[in-house]
Design a protein around this motif. Sequence first.
Motif, short mmCIF file in Angstrom:
data_model
loop_
_atom_site.label_atom_id
_atom_site.label_comp_id
_atom_site.label_asym_id
_atom_site.label_seq_id
_atom_site.Cartn_x
_atom_site.Cartn_y
_atom_site.Cartn_z
N LEU A 82 43.45 37.94 66.92
CA LEU A 82 44.27 38.05 68.11
C LEU A 82 44.14 39.47 68.63
O LEU A 82 44.36 40.44 67.89
N LEU A 83 43.75 39.61 69.89
CA LEU A 83 43.67 40.91 70.56
C LEU A 83 44.75 40.94 71.63
O LEU A 83 44.90 39.99 72.40
N VAL A 84 45.52 42.04 71.68
CA VAL A 84 46.59 42.17 72.65
C VAL A 84 46.34 43.43 73.48
O VAL A 84 46.18 44.52 72.93
N ASP A 92 33.10 35.86 67.54
CA ASP A 92 33.06 35.89 69.00
C ASP A 92 33.43 37.26 69.57
O ASP A 92 33.31 37.50 70.77
N ILE A 93 33.90 38.16 68.69
CA ILE A 93 34.34 39.49 69.11
C ILE A 93 33.26 40.50 68.73
O ILE A 93 32.68 40.44 67.65
N GLU A 94 33.00 41.45 69.62
CA GLU A 94 32.06 42.52 69.33
C GLU A 94 32.81 43.85 69.37
O GLU A 94 33.65 44.07 70.24
N ILE A 95 32.50 44.71 68.42
CA ILE A 95 33.09 46.04 68.37
C ILE A 95 32.03 47.03 68.79
O ILE A 95 30.93 47.07 68.22
N ILE A 96 32.35 47.83 69.81
CA ILE A 96 31.41 48.82 70.32
C ILE A 96 32.06 50.20 70.30
O ILE A 96 33.27 50.33 70.13
N THR A 97 31.24 51.22 70.50
CA THR A 97 31.73 52.59 70.63
C THR A 97 31.76 52.93 72.12
O THR A 97 30.75 52.81 72.80
N ASP A 98 32.91 53.33 72.61
CA ASP A 98 33.04 53.78 73.99
C ASP A 98 32.90 55.30 73.96
O ASP A 98 33.80 56.00 73.49
N ALA A 101 37.17 46.73 71.06
CA ALA A 101 36.87 45.33 70.78
C ALA A 101 36.63 44.64 72.11
O ALA A 101 37.42 44.81 73.05
N THR A 102 35.54 43.89 72.20
CA THR A 102 35.24 43.19 73.45
C THR A 102 35.22 41.68 73.19
O THR A 102 34.71 41.22 72.18
N LEU A 103 35.81 40.97 74.13
CA LEU A 103 35.83 39.51 74.09
C LEU A 103 35.81 39.03 75.53
O LEU A 103 36.70 39.39 76.31
N ALA A 104 34.79 38.27 75.88
CA ALA A 104 34.60 37.84 77.27
C ALA A 104 34.53 39.10 78.13
O ALA A 104 33.76 39.99 77.85
N ASP A 105 35.36 39.21 79.14
CA ASP A 105 35.35 40.39 80.01
C ASP A 105 36.45 41.38 79.66
O ASP A 105 36.73 42.30 80.43
N ALA A 128 36.85 39.99 59.31
CA ALA A 128 37.07 38.65 59.85
C ALA A 128 35.82 38.11 60.55
O ALA A 128 35.86 37.05 61.17
N GLY A 129 34.70 38.86 60.50
CA GLY A 129 33.44 38.36 61.04
C GLY A 129 33.01 38.90 62.38
O GLY A 129 31.99 38.46 62.92
N ALA A 130 33.74 39.85 62.95
CA ALA A 130 33.36 40.41 64.25
C ALA A 130 32.01 41.13 64.13
O ALA A 130 31.65 41.65 63.08
N VAL A 131 31.29 41.15 65.23
CA VAL A 131 29.99 41.82 65.29
C VAL A 131 30.23 43.32 65.44
O VAL A 131 30.91 43.76 66.35
N ASP A 132 29.69 44.09 64.52
CA ASP A 132 29.90 45.54 64.51
C ASP A 132 28.72 46.25 65.17
O ASP A 132 27.66 46.39 64.58
N SER A 133 28.90 46.66 66.42
CA SER A 133 27.85 47.36 67.17
C SER A 133 28.22 48.82 67.41
O SER A 133 27.72 49.45 68.35
#
Length: 79
Positions: free
Chosen positions: A13-15, A27-33, A41-45, A61-66
């Motif tokens: 859950l992302l809030v 389905d979630i990707e983690i990126i560096t801003d 954390a990015t999900l859809a837009d 939990a399986g998120a893609v670590d980028s």
Amino acid sequence: MPVETNPETQRCLLVSDGVRLEAQGPDIEIITDERLRMSVATLADHRVPITEAEADALTVAGAVDSRRHLKTTAPGSII
């Protein structure tokens, strides 16, 4: 905390700004801003700034670590 995870079911859950997004971890990707100098954390837009502890919980939990490590010695680094 804007992130809740269940490593057993991989449900996350992302809030952010009153918006609650539920998804499977993969389905979630983690990126560096680079501008914010933190993980997002990015999900859809949607983009949700998160702590490193939250990023680690999402990867369990399986998120893609980028994520990328920002270094002051890297050419063009903003830090």
